[in-house]
Structure formats: C-alpha cells, structure tokens
Design a protein around this motif. Structure first.
Motif, PDB file in Angstrom:
ATOM      1  N   ALA A 405       0.830  -1.211   0.000  1.00 28.09           N
ATOM      2  CA  ALA A 405       0.000   0.000   0.000  1.00 28.09           C
ATOM      3  C   ALA A 405       0.864   1.260   0.000  1.00 28.09           C
ATOM      4  N   THR A 406       1.955   1.229   0.758  1.00 30.34           N
ATOM      5  CA  THR A 406       2.864   2.378   0.816  1.00 30.34           C
ATOM      6  C   THR A 406       3.492   2.646  -0.545  1.00 30.34           C
ATOM      7  N   MET A 407       3.887   1.591  -1.230  1.00 30.32           N
ATOM      8  CA  MET A 407       4.492   1.749  -2.556  1.00 30.32           C
ATOM      9  C   MET A 407       3.456   2.198  -3.580  1.00 30.32           C
ATOM     10  N   ASN A 408       2.233   1.702  -3.478  1.00 26.44           N
ATOM     11  CA  ASN A 408       1.175   2.130  -4.402  1.00 26.44           C
ATOM     12  C   ASN A 408       0.867   3.612  -4.259  1.00 26.44           C
ATOM     13  N   ALA A 409       1.092   4.144  -3.031  1.00 25.63           N
ATOM     14  CA  ALA A 409       0.863   5.578  -2.804  1.00 25.63           C
ATOM     15  C   ALA A 409       2.055   6.419  -3.258  1.00 25.63           C
ATOM     16  N   GLY A 410       3.099   5.776  -3.751  1.00 29.13           N
ATOM     17  CA  GLY A 410       4.253   6.507  -4.261  1.00 29.13           C
ATOM     18  C   GLY A 410       5.342   6.768  -3.246  1.00 29.13           C
ATOM     19  N   HIS A 411       5.223   6.203  -2.054  1.00 29.61           N
ATOM     20  CA  HIS A 411       6.220   6.432  -1.002  1.00 29.61           C
ATOM     21  C   HIS A 411       7.262   5.309  -1.019  1.00 29.61           C
ATOM     22  N   ILE A 412       8.006   5.214  -2.100  1.00 34.59           N
ATOM     23  CA  ILE A 412       8.969   4.116  -2.257  1.00 34.59           C
ATOM     24  C   ILE A 412      10.043   4.188  -1.167  1.00 34.59           C
ATOM     25  N   TRP A 413      10.520   5.396  -0.890  1.00 41.08           N
ATOM     26  CA  TRP A 413      11.599   5.546   0.094  1.00 41.08           C
ATOM     27  C   TRP A 413      11.144   5.136   1.490  1.00 41.08           C
ATOM     28  N   LEU A 414       9.851   5.370   1.792  1.00 39.81           N
ATOM     29  CA  LEU A 414       9.310   4.959   3.090  1.00 39.81           C
ATOM     30  C   LEU A 414       9.311   3.438   3.218  1.00 39.81           C
ATOM     31  N   ALA A 415       8.906   2.765   2.133  1.00 40.30           N
ATOM     32  CA  ALA A 415       8.875   1.306   2.152  1.00 40.30           C
ATOM     33  C   ALA A 415      10.281   0.734   2.324  1.00 40.30           C
ATOM     34  N   ILE A 416      11.266   1.302   1.629  1.00 38.68           N
ATOM     35  CA  ILE A 416      12.649   0.831   1.748  1.00 38.68           C
ATOM     36  C   ILE A 416      13.164   1.033   3.164  1.00 38.68           C
ATOM     37  N   LEU A 417      12.869   2.203   3.736  1.00 39.74           N
ATOM     38  CA  LEU A 417      13.304   2.499   5.097  1.00 39.74           C
ATOM     39  C   LEU A 417      12.673   1.528   6.093  1.00 39.74           C
ATOM     40  N   ALA A 418      11.394   1.234   5.897  1.00 38.70           N
ATOM     41  CA  ALA A 418      10.698   0.311   6.794  1.00 38.70           C
ATOM     42  C   ALA A 418      11.300  -1.094   6.718  1.00 38.70           C
ATOM     43  N   VAL A 419      11.648  -1.527   5.510  1.00 33.83           N
ATOM     44  CA  VAL A 419      12.262  -2.848   5.345  1.00 33.83           C
ATOM     45  C   VAL A 419      13.620  -2.901   6.037  1.00 33.83           C
ATOM     46  N   LEU A 420      14.416  -1.856   5.891  1.00 32.55           N
ATOM     47  CA  LEU A 420      15.745  -1.833   6.508  1.00 32.55           C
ATOM     48  C   LEU A 420      15.650  -1.892   8.038  1.00 32.55           C
ATOM     49  N   PHE A 421      14.741  -1.120   8.597  1.00 34.15           N
ATOM     50  CA  PHE A 421      14.589  -1.143  10.051  1.00 34.15           C
ATOM     51  C   PHE A 421      13.979  -2.460  10.525  1.00 34.15           C
ATOM     52  N   SER A 422      13.163  -3.099   9.692  1.00 32.31           N
ATOM     53  CA  SER A 422      12.630  -4.415  10.049  1.00 32.31           C
ATOM     54  C   SER A 422      13.748  -5.446  10.125  1.00 32.31           C
ATOM     55  N   LEU A 423      14.729  -5.331   9.233  1.00 35.17           N
ATOM     56  CA  LEU A 423      15.880  -6.231   9.287  1.00 35.17           C
ATOM     57  C   LEU A 423      16.675  -6.013  10.572  1.00 35.17           C
ATOM     58  N   VAL A 424      16.792  -4.741  10.979  1.00 32.70           N
ATOM     59  CA  VAL A 424      17.460  -4.444  12.246  1.00 32.70           C
ATOM     60  C   VAL A 424      16.668  -5.042  13.405  1.00 32.70           C
ATOM     61  N   GLY A 425      15.344  -4.892  13.342  1.00 36.89           N
ATOM     62  CA  GLY A 425      14.492  -5.382  14.414  1.00 36.89           C
ATOM     63  C   GLY A 425      14.488  -6.894  14.536  1.00 36.89           C
ATOM     64  N   ALA A 426      14.753  -7.591  13.431  1.00 35.51           N
ATOM     65  CA  ALA A 426      14.768  -9.060  13.485  1.00 35.51           C
ATOM     66  C   ALA A 426      15.802  -9.569  14.480  1.00 35.51           C
ATOM     67  N   PHE A 427      16.851  -8.772  14.737  1.00 38.56           N
ATOM     68  CA  PHE A 427      17.926  -9.209  15.632  1.00 38.56           C
ATOM     69  C   PHE A 427      17.407  -9.503  17.035  1.00 38.56           C
ATOM     70  N   TYR A 428      16.643  -8.564  17.606  1.00 44.00           N
ATOM     71  CA  TYR A 428      16.246  -8.766  19.001  1.00 44.00           C
ATOM     72  C   TYR A 428      15.163  -9.829  19.141  1.00 44.00           C
ATOM     73  N   TYR A 429      14.378 -10.074  18.093  1.00 42.90           N
ATOM     74  CA  TYR A 429      13.430 -11.185  18.155  1.00 42.90           C
ATOM     75  C   TYR A 429      14.164 -12.526  18.081  1.00 42.90           C
ATOM     76  N   LEU A 430      15.136 -12.610  17.195  1.00 45.25           N
ATOM     77  CA  LEU A 430      15.907 -13.853  17.055  1.00 45.25           C
ATOM     78  C   LEU A 430      16.765 -14.113  18.289  1.00 45.25           C
ATOM     79  N   ARG A 431      17.145 -13.039  19.002  1.00 46.00           N
ATOM     80  CA  ARG A 431      17.894 -13.226  20.247  1.00 46.00           C
ATOM     81  C   ARG A 431      17.056 -13.981  21.262  1.00 46.00           C
ATOM     82  N   VAL A 432      15.760 -13.695  21.313  1.00 43.71           N
ATOM     83  CA  VAL A 432      14.864 -14.417  22.217  1.00 43.71           C
ATOM     84  C   VAL A 432      14.806 -15.897  21.826  1.00 43.71           C
ATOM     85  N   VAL A 433      14.720 -16.168  20.524  1.00 42.05           N
ATOM     86  CA  VAL A 433      14.684 -17.553  20.041  1.00 42.05           C
ATOM     87  C   VAL A 433      15.970 -18.282  20.419  1.00 42.05           C
ATOM     88  N   LYS A 434      17.097 -17.606  20.301  1.00 43.99           N
ATOM     89  CA  LYS A 434      18.390 -18.209  20.661  1.00 43.99           C
ATOM     90  C   LYS A 434      18.414 -18.574  22.149  1.00 43.99           C
TER      91      LYS A 434
END
Length: 488
Positions: A405-434
């Motif tokens: 939906a974000t990309m359809n609205a033309g906010h490509i940079w917002l979507a890219i930023l959200a994906v990058l921060f989601s990759l950062v956020g995956a660390f602390y979730y995976l730490r719990v799994v570890k």
C-alpha cells in the motif's frame, strides 16, 4: 432513543454492575465464579456484536452521536475476544499475587466498555467520553497492587502523561468545534470542505493537537515516553490489558477523526503521520536492541509496529480518491489485528511461565524453555518470527500488504526504510529464540498453567501460522469492512 445499536454496550454494562454487586458476597475461594461470569459476559456481548456484523447494516443513534457499522462491529468482536483471552491467560497469575478480586474484573469490563464506546463514536463528545472511561479504568488497574513501588510509579507516570494526552486531544477538538460549529464527525467533514482558505489556519492548529493526542494513545514517537515504563512497571496481566485490545479503539478513533472527519486536510495529516511513522519504526527497533527486560523490549516493539500501522493509514488518500485507497486502510486494519494476535500470545507466554514470587522480567528468564516445555517454546518461536516478519508466519504477510500500500501511494523511500529497520528489528526477536532453544535452563521448576490457558495459547500459536499460510480470508474481511464503512 433507538437503543438497538447499544445492545452490546448495555449488555456489558449490566454484566459489570451485576458482577460488582455479586462479588461483595463471595469469599476468596469462590472468586472463580467472578472470573467465569466476566468471561461469559464478554462472550455474550461478542455474540451480539457478531450478529450485527453479519447483518452488515449501518445504524445511527442519539442524533448521530453513536454509530454501529461494519468497522465498529468487527472491532468490538475482536476487542471482546482479546479481553476474554487476556483474562484467561492471567487467571493463575492474578491468583498468586492477590489481584484475583472483583475490582480487577469490573475495571477490565469497564475499560472494555470504554473501548466499545470509542469504536462506535460518531461525535467528538462521544469519543472523549469513551476515552475517559477507558483511561480512568486503566489508571486504576495499573495501580492495583498498591504495595508495589514499581506499580505505583508506573500508575503515576501513566496518569500524568495520559492526562496530558487527553488535554491535547480535548484542546484540538475544541478548536475544531470553534472552526466548524459542530461536534458531529460527518458535519465536520462537510464544514472543512467548504471553509474559506483564509480560515484554514485554525483547522491546521486543531489537527496538530488532535494528531498529538492520537499519537499519545497509539504510543508512537515522540509521544512514546510512557510506553516502556508503564509496560515494565505494571503487573504482566495488566500490561496485556494495556497493550492489546485498546489498540483497536485507538485505531478506530484515528480512522474516524482523520479519514471520516478531516479528509479534506489529508495532505496535512499525512505529512504528520509520515514523520511519526519514520521516527517510531526507527527508534522502536534501534532502542529495542539494547533492552534486557523482555517487557521493555516488547514495549519498543509495540512502538515500531504502531509506526508500521501508520504507514497504511498515511497511504490511504491518493489524488483525493478515498475509495481507491480502501486497500491501504484495510492493510492498516489487517496489521493492527495481527499485532494484537501476536501480542496476546507473547505476553500470554510470560503469564503462563510466571509463578508465585517469580516474574518473567528478563530475556534471560526464558533460558532453556525449549528443554523445559517444547510446546511453549514452539509457540514463542512462531510469535517472535511473526513479530519479526519472517515467513510463513502472518506477521510477514501483514508487513507485506502495508508495504504494498505504501508503494502504491508513491512512497517508495518509506517502504525501503521500513524494510531496513525491520531487518534491524529481526535481531532482538531472534535473540529471544536463541535464548529459548540454545541456552541451558536456569530454572528447573515444573511449569503450571490452567487447561483453558494452555488451550488458548495453542490456538493463538496455530492462528499465527494458519493466517500466515491462508491470509486471504481475514484480509478480504478487513477490505469488506473498510469499503462498507467508507460508503456509509
């Protein structure tokens, strides 16, 4: 005086009053009756709301101050089910901490009633009435363990900052009333459309205060300061009451105020939401990495997820056409439903692992859970994967539809930023799994949980996986609800 739309609220209110009176005559060893009566009351109210949802009609009451439509009925059903699950998860926890009292259940029911009023509000006065009923009940719940310093401190912080948020929202509403001459959301929309450009400055000021008040309730940056402290200081059962179901009410009033009430000012509030979303996704994920307390980590996780939800809302109006943007609003609704589902399971695990005198506060308290109880560990794995957005869990699909939906609205940079921060956020979730699967257990005491809580946790974990593999039904329901609501 058409009371038909208010039957769910009337049912819940009468149930709360009945339980309050009945509890006076119950001894401590009879309090299970209070618990099950509360669960039955919530279930009965949910059935009434579900029947209204199936009918699919939009009905107004009290001179358009109250509305029952597709959105309100769906969110009421979800809210009631979420509170039912919360009470079942927390039954043993509250029994072991001198919280298993009528006050706890009555306050929980009244807080739920406040959420239902907010969800069905079609008037600024009704929104504020529901908000205060919810807030005052939650303030008392946070402070329910008066002999605990952490709870008292959390209650004070929540009360002071909550009052500030309510003041922001009320001041914005008063300015909006002064500019438009009405408290009715539909009338405000028409007045905003026809108002002279020279007089729009007061509307922008009103919008700033309203968005700030909504941001406090959603817990997004920079109005997030209460979230980590209150989540950590509250009893875990109360933290779950704070973090899950109220998000539905916050979403509802955000949609009604900004989309249904102030759509002509979309360009202004979209820019505000964009700033809030970027700050929340960034700060929430970065600060969560440094947390060792599991409740504070989940608090910052909440902040980042609310930022993601805002991405769907700010992508909703493209070239002034609301109906072409129903996909964006439905993606935001879908995301908030999935967030609540995973939050219920995450805090539910903490409640089931806690026992008398032992709190699950630190991430290290989960060490070796896979060796102690493999079933709990698998459910926690699914929940962490869902929060991180890892396929095939439903969290992945929730993030995908919002990013689309974000990309359809033309906010490509917002979507890219959200994906990058989601990759950062995956660390602390995976730490719990570890910690859960690869560390040696620090506690060997047998785990205790009621049969109903174990069953609900199993369903909770299965839902995260099933909706991830088959998301189309829930997403279609969210889309149908949004289209019906915007068309009414």
């Amino acid at each position: 005086m058409n009371l038909l739309p208010l039957y769910p609220e009337i049912c819940l209110l009468l149930s709360a009053l009945l339980i309050l009176i009945l509890d006076l005559y119950l001894k401590d060893d009879q309090r299970n009756l209070t618990h099950w009566l509360s669960v039955v009351a919530l279930g009965a109210t949910a059935l009434i709301s579900y029947d209204y949802l199936r009918a699919g009609e939009t009905v107004y009451a009290f001179n358009n101050m109250f509305v029952t439509d597709a959105l309100s009925n769906l969110l009421k059903v979800l809210t009631l089910v979420a509170v039912m699950v919360t009470l079942c998860y927390g039954r043993l926890y509250t029994q072991q901490r001198d919280m298993f009292k009528g006050e706890y259940y009555v306050l929980a029911l009244l807080a739920t009633l406040g959420q239902m009023v907010m969800i069905s509000a079609n008037n600024l006065l009704t929104i504020y009435l529901g908000l205060e009923l919810l807030s005052l009940s939650l303030y008392a719940l946070v402070a329910i363990r008066r002999d605990t310093l952490a709870c008292t401190e959390a209650a004070m912080k929540y009360f002071v900052l909550g009052a500030l948020a309510s003041g922001f929202l009320l001041y914005g509403m008063s300015m909006l009333y002064g500019a438009t001459g009405s408290l009715d959301i539909g009338t405000i929309n028409k007045a905003v459309t026809t108002i002279a450009p020279d007089n729009k400055m007061i509307l922008v000021f009103a919008l700033v205060f309203i968005v700030a008040g909504l941001a406090f309730k959603l817990g997004v940056v920079p109005f997030h300061m209460w979230v980590p402290d209150v989540y950590q200081g509250s009893p875990t059962a109360v933290t779950l009451l704070l973090s899950a179901a109220p998000k539905f009410a916050a979403f509802a009033i955000t949609l009604r105020l900004l989309v249904e009430g102030m759509l002509p000012l979309a360009k202004d509030w979209q820019q505000m939401l964009m700033v809030l979303a970027v700050l929340s996704i960034g700060l929430g994920n970065l600060v969560a990495i440094a947390q060792k307390n599991i409740k504070r980590m989940l608090a910052y996780s909440t902040i980042s997820h609310m930022g993601f939800m805002l991405l769907g809302l700010l992508s909703g109006v493209v070239n002034g056409n609301t109906f072409s943007a129903s996909e964006a609003y439905s993606s935001a609704l879908f995301y908030i439903v999935i967030y609540v589902l995973t939050t219920l399971g995450s805090f539910g695990i903490l409640l089931l692992l806690a026992r008398a005198g032992i709190e699950i506060e630190q991430i290290d308290d989960l060490k070796g859970l896979g060796k102690r109880h493999f079933g709990y560990a698998i459910v926690l794995l699914l929940l962490m994967f869902s929060l991180a957005g890892v396929p095939p869990t439903v969290g992945f699909y929730a993030k995908l539809v919002v990013l689309k939906a974000t990309m359809n609205a033309g906010h490509i940079w917002l979507a890219i930023l959200a994906v990058l921060f989601s990759l950062v956020g995956a660390f602390y979730y995976l730490r719990v799994v570890k910690v859960v699967f690869f560390d040696e257990p620090s506690d060997t005491e047998p785990l205790q949980a009621s049969a109903d809580a174990r069953l609900i946790l199993g369903v909770n974990g299965a839902a995260v996986l099933i909706f991830g593999l088959l998301p189309s039904g829930l997403l279609s329901l969210c889309g149908w609800v949004i289209v019906r609501t915007l068309a009414s």
